[in-house]
Scaffold this motif. Sequence first.
Motif, short mmCIF file in Angstrom:
data_model
loop_
_atom_site.label_atom_id
_atom_site.label_comp_id
_atom_site.label_asym_id
_atom_site.label_seq_id
_atom_site.Cartn_x
_atom_site.Cartn_y
_atom_site.Cartn_z
N SER A 1 -42.59 40.21 4.84
CA SER A 1 -42.22 40.95 6.04
C SER A 1 -41.30 40.15 6.95
O SER A 1 -40.99 40.59 8.06
CB SER A 1 -43.47 41.36 6.82
OG SER A 1 -44.06 40.24 7.46
N ARG A 2 -40.87 38.99 6.47
CA ARG A 2 -40.03 38.07 7.27
C ARG A 2 -40.68 37.76 8.62
O ARG A 2 -40.06 37.85 9.66
CB ARG A 2 -38.63 38.64 7.42
CG ARG A 2 -37.91 38.76 6.10
CD ARG A 2 -36.45 39.11 6.30
NE ARG A 2 -35.79 39.13 5.01
CZ ARG A 2 -35.30 40.23 4.44
NH1 ARG A 2 -35.40 41.39 5.05
NH2 ARG A 2 -34.72 40.15 3.27
N ARG A 3 -41.99 37.48 8.56
CA ARG A 3 -42.81 37.10 9.71
C ARG A 3 -43.07 38.23 10.71
O ARG A 3 -43.61 37.98 11.79
CB ARG A 3 -42.25 35.88 10.42
CG ARG A 3 -42.27 34.64 9.57
CD ARG A 3 -41.79 33.43 10.36
NE ARG A 3 -41.78 32.26 9.52
CZ ARG A 3 -42.74 31.35 9.48
NH1 ARG A 3 -43.78 31.48 10.23
NH2 ARG A 3 -42.63 30.31 8.70
N LYS B 1 -44.39 36.28 4.34
CA LYS B 1 -43.10 36.04 3.69
C LYS B 1 -42.34 37.34 3.42
O LYS B 1 -41.16 37.45 3.73
CB LYS B 1 -43.33 35.31 2.36
CG LYS B 1 -42.05 34.90 1.66
CD LYS B 1 -42.31 34.23 0.33
CE LYS B 1 -42.91 32.87 0.54
NZ LYS B 1 -43.12 32.13 -0.71
#
Length: 176
Positions: free
Chosen positions: A98-100, A96
């Motif tokens: 690291s924005r995937r 979450k």
Amino acid sequence: MTAYKDQLTLAMENLSSDKAVRFIGYGVKIGGRALGTLKNVPDHQLVETPVAENLMVGLATGMSLAGLRPLVFIERMDFILNALDAIVNHLGAARKISRRQFQPAAILRVVVGNRHKPLYTGPTHVQDFTDAIRQMVDFPVVRLTWHEQIAPAYFEAHEALHCGRSTMLVEHKDLI
């Protein structure tokens, strides 16, 4: 051997057929091979650690980011409290925050201590924090209370690793 332990041993053997799987923990290579359930797993897939649960989960997180598929063995759920930082803030949140970009994943194999056989290990070794942990992470936390659940649960957890998703499987030592 019980049907429960037989199924755990078979599940660990099946996982070991994936050459990227590593079994991490204390007592995985020496001192019992995870209650005897890793007896058929090759030594090169076993990573023996000191009694340091936060380190074990942190190591699994890093190994996952390097392309391995780790399973962390924590023999007593009571000590999972020592690993909550790594479980909740790293393994559970990296996707979450690291924005995937980073999607570490591990199987957390956690054992609730025995109340009955061979003898009661005391109140500090039989605590079950399953419900509390479910509130803290966004990955499955599954109690394994029947031997028929074991093979499908470990199969699903292994499949989830390929998708960058963790799973915690909670075993019960009284059933082993």
